[in-house]
Design an enzyme around this catalytic site. Structure first.
Site, PDB file in Angstrom:
ATOM      1  N   LYS A  42     -15.153   2.997  27.185  1.00  0.00           N
ATOM      2  CA  LYS A  42     -14.739   3.791  26.485  1.00  0.00           C
ATOM      3  C   LYS A  42     -15.266   3.785  24.290  1.00  0.00           C
ATOM      4  CE  LYS A  42     -10.237   1.708  26.082  1.00  0.00           C
ATOM      5  NZ  LYS A  42      -9.025   1.209  26.174  1.00  0.00           N
ATOM      6  N   GLY A  43     -16.604   2.932  24.235  1.00  0.00           N
ATOM      7  CA  GLY A  43     -17.006   2.216  23.354  1.00  0.00           C
ATOM      8  C   GLY A  43     -18.125   3.574  22.802  1.00  0.00           C
ATOM      9  N   GLU A  98     -24.981   4.552  25.861  1.00  0.00           N
ATOM     10  CA  GLU A  98     -24.647   3.498  25.663  1.00  0.00           C
ATOM     11  C   GLU A  98     -23.931   3.469  23.362  1.00  0.00           C
ATOM     12  OE1 GLU A  98     -22.018   0.703  26.468  1.00  0.00           O
ATOM     13  OE2 GLU A  98     -23.161  -0.241  28.389  1.00  0.00           O
ATOM     14  N   ASP A 102     -26.470  -6.077  23.759  1.00  0.00           N
ATOM     15  CA  ASP A 102     -25.830  -7.421  24.314  1.00  0.00           C
ATOM     16  C   ASP A 102     -26.354  -7.963  24.731  1.00  0.00           C
ATOM     17  OD1 ASP A 102     -24.303  -8.704  22.368  1.00  0.00           O
ATOM     18  OD2 ASP A 102     -23.170  -9.383  23.707  1.00  0.00           O
ATOM     19  N   LYS A 130     -29.192  -5.551  20.177  1.00  0.00           N
ATOM     20  CA  LYS A 130     -28.860  -6.230  19.151  1.00  0.00           C
ATOM     21  C   LYS A 130     -30.128  -7.436  20.288  1.00  0.00           C
ATOM     22  CE  LYS A 130     -24.114  -7.581  18.903  1.00  0.00           C
ATOM     23  NZ  LYS A 130     -23.307  -8.148  18.668  1.00  0.00           N
ATOM     24  N   PHE A 151     -21.329  -9.723  14.919  1.00  0.00           N
ATOM     25  CA  PHE A 151     -19.824  -8.466  15.646  1.00  0.00           C
ATOM     26  C   PHE A 151     -19.916  -7.506  14.789  1.00  0.00           C
ATOM     27  CE2 PHE A 151     -16.191  -7.329  17.662  1.00  0.00           C
ATOM     28  CZ  PHE A 151     -15.933  -7.493  19.214  1.00  0.00           C
ATOM     29  N   VAL A 152     -20.010  -6.262  15.171  1.00  0.00           N
ATOM     30  CA  VAL A 152     -19.953  -4.926  14.581  1.00  0.00           C
ATOM     31  C   VAL A 152     -18.296  -4.365  15.126  1.00  0.00           C
ATOM     32  CG1 VAL A 152     -22.041  -5.097  13.354  1.00  0.00           C
ATOM     33  CG2 VAL A 152     -20.949  -3.493  16.077  1.00  0.00           C
ATOM     34  N   ASP A 158     -14.444  -1.665  18.752  1.00  0.00           N
ATOM     35  CA  ASP A 158     -13.864  -2.286  19.226  1.00  0.00           C
ATOM     36  C   ASP A 158     -13.854  -3.911  19.016  1.00  0.00           C
ATOM     37  OD1 ASP A 158     -13.657  -2.807  21.796  1.00  0.00           O
ATOM     38  OD2 ASP A 158     -12.161  -3.479  21.326  1.00  0.00           O
TER      39      ASP A 158
HETATM   40  P1  IMP Z   1     -23.709  -7.256  27.949  1.00  0.00           P
HETATM   41  O1  IMP Z   1     -24.518  -6.283  27.422  1.00  0.00           O
HETATM   42  O2  IMP Z   1     -22.876  -7.141  29.011  1.00  0.00           O
HETATM   43  O3  IMP Z   1     -23.534  -8.019  26.428  1.00  0.00           O
HETATM   44  O4  IMP Z   1     -22.332  -5.486  27.403  1.00  0.00           O
HETATM   45  C1  IMP Z   1     -21.987  -5.058  26.056  1.00  0.00           C
HETATM   46  C2  IMP Z   1     -21.006  -4.838  25.529  1.00  0.00           C
HETATM   47  O5  IMP Z   1     -19.920  -5.829  25.377  1.00  0.00           O
HETATM   48  C3  IMP Z   1     -21.209  -3.484  24.405  1.00  0.00           C
HETATM   49  O6  IMP Z   1     -20.910  -2.580  25.433  1.00  0.00           O
HETATM   50  C4  IMP Z   1     -19.121  -3.020  23.483  1.00  0.00           C
HETATM   51  O7  IMP Z   1     -18.470  -3.249  24.729  1.00  0.00           O
HETATM   52  C5  IMP Z   1     -19.452  -5.331  23.682  1.00  0.00           C
HETATM   53  N1  IMP Z   1     -20.326  -5.734  22.389  1.00  0.00           N
HETATM   54  C6  IMP Z   1     -20.827  -6.585  22.441  1.00  0.00           C
HETATM   55  N2  IMP Z   1     -21.703  -6.604  21.150  1.00  0.00           N
HETATM   56  C7  IMP Z   1     -20.115  -5.696  20.038  1.00  0.00           C
HETATM   57  C8  IMP Z   1     -19.381  -6.237  18.960  1.00  0.00           C
HETATM   58  O8  IMP Z   1     -20.590  -6.816  18.199  1.00  0.00           O
HETATM   59  N3  IMP Z   1     -18.588  -5.389  18.659  1.00  0.00           N
HETATM   60  C9  IMP Z   1     -18.108  -4.765  19.553  1.00  0.00           C
HETATM   61  N4  IMP Z   1     -18.037  -5.001  20.929  1.00  0.00           N
HETATM   62  C10 IMP Z   1     -19.769  -5.603  21.322  1.00  0.00           C
HETATM   63 MG    MG Z   2     -15.859  -3.107  23.837  1.00  0.00          MG
END
Ligand code: IMP
Ligand code: MG
Length: 173
Positions: A42-43, A98, A102, A130, A151-152, A158
């Site tokens: 949902k982000g 996106e 992360d 990030k 963490f944002v 969220d």
């Molecule tokens: P990744 O790149 O597979 O680690 O996943 C990224 C997902 O983790 C994003 O779509 C967010 O839902 C969540 N996420 C990563 N960092 C943050 C943050 O700083 N705040 C909120 N959600 C985050």
């Molecule tokens: Mg999330």
């Protein structure tokens, strides 16, 4: 219910200005193409809603919802599709929208799934990046803001499903 007020990291105005630039750039790059924006729920909905209005060429949108498998597998980035796209994507120029990149694990797995369906091209636009947290290399084509390892929340992002409605990107204090 009362929520803490996170400290502003990126203001509403800064976000709007950057999205206007991204919209222009994407409109130029995808001129004459078959652009399909795919938002991963949902982000990214808030970013999607603003970005699509900054794009001035014909385009379509679609949504996907994924969830990680149990915590043990989570680090692999393997995801289960909860809601799939409404239509086949062969022949489309996909732009995955996106909120934040992360570790890169989710996106890397998701792009494999989408790539296997034979789109004409596939690129990524992320509002936030990030890079310090990356565990797997992901090619980022359009990045709104590169941020430090904090963490944002807000602007769709969220913490335990809260703060998505903040109009800016903030840091919990
Ligand atoms: P990744 O790149 O597979 O680690 O996943 C990224 C997902 O983790 C994003 O779509 C967010 O839902 C969540 N996420 C990563 N960092 C943050 C943050 O700083 N705040 C909120 N959600 C985050
Ligand atoms: Mg999330």
């Amino acid at each position: 219910m009362k929520q803490d007020v996170p400290k502003v990291l990126i203001s509403e105005e800064e976000i709007a200005a950057r999205i206007a630039q991204l919209g222009e750039q994407i409109s130029r790059d995808y001129q004459g193409k078959n652009l399909l924006l795919i938002s991963v729920l949902k982000g990214s909905v808030v970013f999607m809603a603003d970005l699509m209005r900054a794009i001035t060429i014909p385009m379509q949108i679609d949504f996907m919802s994924v969830s990680s498998y149990g915590s043990g597998v989570k680090t692999s980035g393997v995801v289960k599709i909860i809601k799939d796209l409404d239509q086949p994507i062969a022949g489309y120029d996909l732009l995955i929208v996106e909120d934040i990149l992360d570790s890169g694990l989710t996106l890397s797995y998701l792009s494999e799934i989408l790539q296997s369906r034979g789109p004409k091209s596939m690129k990524l636009v992320t509002l936030l990046d990030k890079p310090e947290r990356r565990q797997i290399e992901v090619e980022t084509h359009y990045v709104g803001f590169t941020i430090a390892d904090e963490f944002v929340v807000g602007y769709g992002l969220d913490f335990n499903e809260k703060y998505r409605n903040l109009p800016y990107v903030g840091v919990l204090q």
